[in-house]
Structures are given as structure tokens and as C-alpha cells.
Design a protein around this motif. Structure first.
Motif, PDB file in Angstrom:
ATOM      1  N   VAL A 143      -3.356  10.760  -3.631  1.00 10.40           N
ATOM      2  CA  VAL A 143      -3.576   9.147  -4.256  1.00 10.40           C
ATOM      3  C   VAL A 143      -3.168   8.310  -3.297  1.00 10.40           C
ATOM      4  CG1 VAL A 143      -2.881   7.481  -5.804  1.00 10.40           C
ATOM      5  CG2 VAL A 143      -2.984  10.003  -6.546  1.00 10.40           C
TER       6      VAL A 143
ATOM      7  N   LYS B 269      -3.709   3.990  -2.390  1.00 13.04           N
ATOM      8  CA  LYS B 269      -3.829   2.678  -2.548  1.00 13.04           C
ATOM      9  C   LYS B 269      -4.281   2.426  -3.975  1.00 13.04           C
ATOM     10  CE  LYS B 269      -5.120   1.275   2.172  1.00 13.04           C
ATOM     11  NZ  LYS B 269      -6.029   0.588   3.079  1.00 13.04           N
ATOM     12  N   SER B 270      -3.352   2.898  -4.894  1.00 12.33           N
ATOM     13  CA  SER B 270      -3.785   2.790  -6.188  1.00 12.33           C
ATOM     14  C   SER B 270      -2.653   1.951  -7.111  1.00 12.33           C
ATOM     15  CB  SER B 270      -3.832   4.401  -6.874  1.00 12.33           C
ATOM     16  OG  SER B 270      -4.447   4.480  -8.077  1.00 12.33           O
TER      17      SER B 270
ATOM     18  N   VAL C 130      -1.925   5.677 -11.954  1.00  9.66           N
ATOM     19  CA  VAL C 130      -2.886   6.981 -11.683  1.00  9.66           C
ATOM     20  C   VAL C 130      -1.996   7.735 -10.622  1.00  9.66           C
ATOM     21  CG1 VAL C 130      -4.775   7.386 -10.044  1.00  9.66           C
ATOM     22  CG2 VAL C 130      -4.808   5.288 -11.626  1.00  9.66           C
TER      23      VAL C 130
ATOM     24  N   THR D 290       0.478   5.618  -0.058  1.00  8.02           N
ATOM     25  CA  THR D 290      -0.166   6.874  -0.170  1.00  8.02           C
ATOM     26  C   THR D 290       0.995   8.014  -0.572  1.00  8.02           C
ATOM     27  OG1 THR D 290      -1.918   6.215   1.272  1.00  8.02           O
ATOM     28  CG2 THR D 290      -1.791   8.389   1.192  1.00  8.02           C
TER      29      THR D 290
ATOM     30  N   ASP E 184       0.831  -1.258   0.040  1.00  9.91           N
ATOM     31  CA  ASP E 184      -0.045  -0.016  -0.089  1.00  9.91           C
ATOM     32  C   ASP E 184       0.846   1.525  -0.170  1.00  9.91           C
ATOM     33  OD1 ASP E 184      -2.167  -1.731   0.122  1.00  9.91           O
ATOM     34  OD2 ASP E 184      -2.399  -1.597   2.421  1.00  9.91           O
TER      35      ASP E 184
END
Length: 482
Positions: free
Chosen positions: A377, A379-380, A384, A369, A367
Motif C-alpha cells: 500500500v 500513498k493511501s 486502506v 508506503t 506520504d
């Protein structure tokens, strides 16, 4: 009439003519309705004006709605006329009126020529353009410095040949212009263009418009054919090694080298020792070996890495006022299109540093951030996150508030990176890092091209000094990865 009657009449007249005294005498009585009218005079006046103008406004709106089919096309045609066209038209009208009034033949000729020229240019702008335009950029996402090419394909869908027209395609702060040749019905023409990508950001491409008019520029009729698209120019990143398995024990996390007595990653069997959990005795192997054997596991731990990037140019060496540049040089750099500005050079290095760490963490399926300015942004996927970093605009921020937002987005943070410049006070960095729990590993990355890279500890923080982006891998291996 008697003398008494005359006296009564005189007394009544005196009472009627009696005026109030200046020294507090009783004022003349005013009827209640009249008093209310006088008290509300301003409101009554404005209300009366509204009552008069409201029907007129309503009537104008009704007439405009009923005659919209007449005046709207006229207004559309008037928008075609350029300032030069209005000048020529005014010159023609004035010359014709003055020449006709005073019998000046030369002015009549000038007026006639100007009006004739205006009419011819208007006729050239008339006509229906029926085309299909395809404008695209490939690829849609590139790294700073990588080439990005696009193409525009124009097809004549009319039944008649199309005269040469001008096609404009805005690309960032500039515009690409193509003069198309005459096209027969059904034929197409393709043009290629290159998008400059020397600066991180989001470049707006389009919409494509056709410009129909005259060679002199008196008329300019534009039609829009495509939508606006975005080209993402991602910050430059470097390949990093894995940052480690983190601090939080999680059965779905990454396997570490630490031996544990309770987990899912089976490691080996060892002899039973007093205090071991009997649930992990492997009875079949114990029967074969003739002694009790228990299972050993490897710890699986999960990381949630939070990255905070400081986008304030004033906190870096290259910031305004710290490079020796004059205001004119700074303004020139800021106004330069599609070129990195000098005052933002270190900010771009900081954004590249944060982006490199983010990509590495996400590739490790952990994870992550990342917070930079108004871009957040969590947990992408890397794409992205890089798109968000492309949208970052350098500017002043409150690092304490940003860290609060990051802590709210990632309450389970195990490692926190704060990327900033050498001019950010240490107390601000401690306050920002203090928003995370004590068990969180807090790393400060200071981008300073004039300093030697190094590692030091202070105030509960791991401070890494980065002189250039290429040194990031070695610094993280030495100071963070485990």
C-alpha cells in the motif's frame, strides 16, 4: 507347347517366387500408396478413432442440450439426497428384490418401510421457499479483541405460512445455525450472533442459506439467499507522537524549526547581512527602521516513510523450532479457529508495530508506503492500509526482493523502517536497507520479547530493540523523532 516355351514359363515362375536374400538382397517392391499408408498407421488409427467418436460426442451434446429441461431438474433433486438417504434407498431396493425373489416376507416389510421412509422425506423437502434474508455485520472493521456483532433478518414473502426451517450462516471457519419458528405471511424473525475477533485477519461472513429437509437428515435442500461479506479485524496499534518533518525540502511539506532564507513559512525580520538575497528585503519595514531588514522563513519539509514488515515466523523468537513446542502443539495452535497461534505471536507484534507507524505517518498527512508479504500500500489512507495488513498471511519471504519492491514503489523515501525478528542476519538487513539512497534514514526495529529495549547504531543503521508493543512510542521518540 515346345520345350523352349516350357523353359521360359518355368523361368518366369522362378522369378515370381524368388525371395530377397538376408545378406542385403533387394527388398520386395511396395506400391507408393501402400507405403504411405503403412508409414502413417498410428496417426491414421487415431484420426480414424476421432472420426468415429466425434459424431457420437456431437450427437450426445445435442441430445443433452435438447433434453436439458428434463434432466437438469432431476439432477437438482438427486443432489438433495444425503449419503444416509442413498443408503436407506439402496437398503429398501435390495431388501424388496431379495424378498420378492425368495419369498421372504420380513425382507419385503423392511424394503417397503425403507422405501416409504425415503418417499416421505422426499415429500418434506419439496415445496417452494420464498423468503427475504438480510445478513449484516456491524461494524465491518474492528480491532483485535473488540466485539463484532451481526444480525440476520428473515422475512416470509410467501402467501402461505412457512414451516420451521434451518438457516446457516458461515462465519470464518465455523457456521452459525438458527432454527426459525413458523412464520405467517409478511412476518419477520431476527437473530443476533457474535463474531469472534481474537485474531487479526479477514473473516468471511455468509452467504446465508436455508436448509429444508427431514428431521432424520435423509434429504438436505439448500438455497443461497445472500452474498458473502468481509469483516476486517485490524491489528492492534498504539498512539505515537509525530516522527518529525523528514528530510526532503518541499514547499507543501510540514513546517520545521530550522530557519531558512527561502521558503513559504514566514518567521521574522532580521537585519541585512552581506550575502543575503536582496529579493527578500522588506523595503517598507526597512524604511521605518532606517536600516535594511530581510525576511526569515522556517523550512518546510516533506517525509515519505517506507515501512517493511518481515512476516516470516522463523525469524522471531516464537517461530517454529525456537519455542520448545512439540509438533503436536504447533499443529494444535495452527488448527485452532479464530485464535492467535503461538508460533505467530511475535509476527503479530511486528505487524502491529508497522501498522502503528503507518497510522501515525498518515495522520501527519505525510506520504507512507508499507510492504508486508504480498500486501503493498502506498500513498493511501489509514483504513486502506489497515485492511491490507489484515490480509497478511505469515510465511517466509525474500527480504531483499521485498525491499526492492518497496524502493520501486517509493523512490522518494526519506525514512525507512524494517521490522523483523532477532534471527534475521544483520547482513540481510544491510542488503535490504542498502536498496535506498544513502541520505535516507534507515531504522531497524527488532521485535524480541526476551531482550531489553534499547537503541544502538551499526553498519549505517539505527537498530531499535522492541520487547513489547507498548515500548514503541518511547523508542521512536528517543531514536528517530526529531
Amino acid at each position: 507347347m515346345t520345350q523352349q516355351d516350357q523353359g521360359e514359363t518355368a523361368s518366369r515362375g522362378a522369378r515370381r517366387l524368388r525371395m530377397p536374400s538376408r545378406r542385403g538382397g533387394r527388398a520386395a517392391s511396395v506400391p507408393p500408396g501402400r507405403a504411405a499408408a503403412l508409414a502413417g498407421a498410428p496417426g491414421t488409427t487415431s484420426r480414424g478413432i476421432r472420426q468415429i467418436t466425434q459424431p457420437i460426442t456431437r450427437s450426445i451434446e445435442q441430445v443433452a442440450g435438447q433434453t436439458e429441461g428434463v434432466w437438469r431438474p432431476v439432477a437438482g433433486v438427486l443432489r438433495w439426497v444425503s449419503p444416509l438417504g442413498w443408503t436407506i434407498l439402496a437398503l429398501g431396493v435390495v431388501s424388496w428384490l431379495v424378498g420378492a425373489r425368495w419369498g421372504w416376507t420380513e425382507l419385503l416389510m423392511v424394503g417397503a418401510a425403507a422405501l416409504l421412509l425415503f418417499a416421505i422425506c422426499l415429500l418434506l423437502a419439496l415445496g417452494r421457499t420464498k423468503v427475504r434474508i438480510l445478513a449484516e455485520v456491524d461494524p465491518r472493521r474492528v480491532v483485535v479483541g473488540e466485539p463484532a456483532t451481526g444480525r440476520i433478518l428473515v422475512t416470509n414473502e410467501a402467501r402461505t405460512p412457512m414451516l420451521p426451517i434451518l438457516v446457516e450462516l458461515p462465519v470464518g471457519l465455523s457456521a452459525a445455525r438458527f432454527v426459525l419458528p413458523a412464520l405467517t405471511p409478511g412476518n419477520a424473525h431476527e437473530e443476533l450472533f457474535v463474531v469472534p475477533t481474537s485474531r487479526r485477519g479477514v473473516i468471511q461472513v455468509g452467504p446465508a442459506t436455508t436448509v429444508q429437509g427431514d428431521p432424520l437428515g435423509l434429504m438436505r435442500r439448500t438455497l443461497t439467499w445472500t452474498e458473502r461479506t468481509e469483516l476486517f479485524v485490524h491489528p492492534r496499534t498504539v498512539a505515537l507522537e509525530s516522527l518529525g518533518a523528514g528530510l526532503l525540502r518541499d514547499l507543501e511539506g510540514s513546517t520545521t524549526e530550522d530557519v531558512s532564507m527561502s521558503d513559504l513559512a514566514f518567521h521574522a525580520l532580521r537585519e541585512y547581512q552581506p550575502g543575503d538575497d536582496r529579493r527578500y528585503i522588506h523595503w517598507r519595514s526597512s524604511a521605518k527602521a532606517g536600516k535594511l531588514l530581510v525576511r526569515q522563513f522556517l523550512d518546510t519539509r516533506r517525509s515519505h516513510v517506507t515501512i517493511i514488515v518481515d512476516p516470516d515466523p522463523e525469524q522471531y523468537r516464537s517461530g517454529h523450532g525456537k519455542t520448545g513446542l512439540t509438533d503436536r502443539d504447533v499443529e494444535r495452535d495452527v488448527m485452532a479457529a479464530n485464535a492467535p497461534t503461538a508460533i505467530q505471536a511475535d509476527v503479530e507484534t511486528a505487524i502491529s508495530t508497522g501498522s502503528s507507524i503507518m497510522v501515525r505517518v498518515m495522520l501527519d498527512e505525510q506520504d507512507c508506503t508499507i510492504v508486508c508479504g504480498d500486501q503493498k500500500v502506498t500513498k493511501s489512507v489509514p483504513q486502506v492500509g489497515l485492511d491490507a495488513m489484515s490480509r497478511v498471511e505469515p510465511g517466509p519471504v525474500d527480504l531483499f526482493s521485498v525491499s526492492l519492491d518497496a524502493a520501486d514503489l517509493a523512490p522518494d523515501t526519506s525514512t525507512c523502517f524494517i521490522v523483523t525478528g532477532p534471527h534475521r542476519p544483520l547482513i540481510d538487513l544491510q542488503r535490504a536497507a542498502g536498496q535506498f539512497p544513502p541520505e535516507v534514514t534507515r531504522v531497524i526495529l527488532v521485535v524480541d520479547p526476551l531482550a531489553d529495549h534499547g537503541i544502538r547504531h551499526g553498519g549505517g543503521l539505527v537498530i531499535l530493540t522492541l520487547s513489547r508493543l507498548e515500548d514503541l512510542r518511547m523508542l521512536l521518540v528517543s531514536g528517530v523523532a526529531r
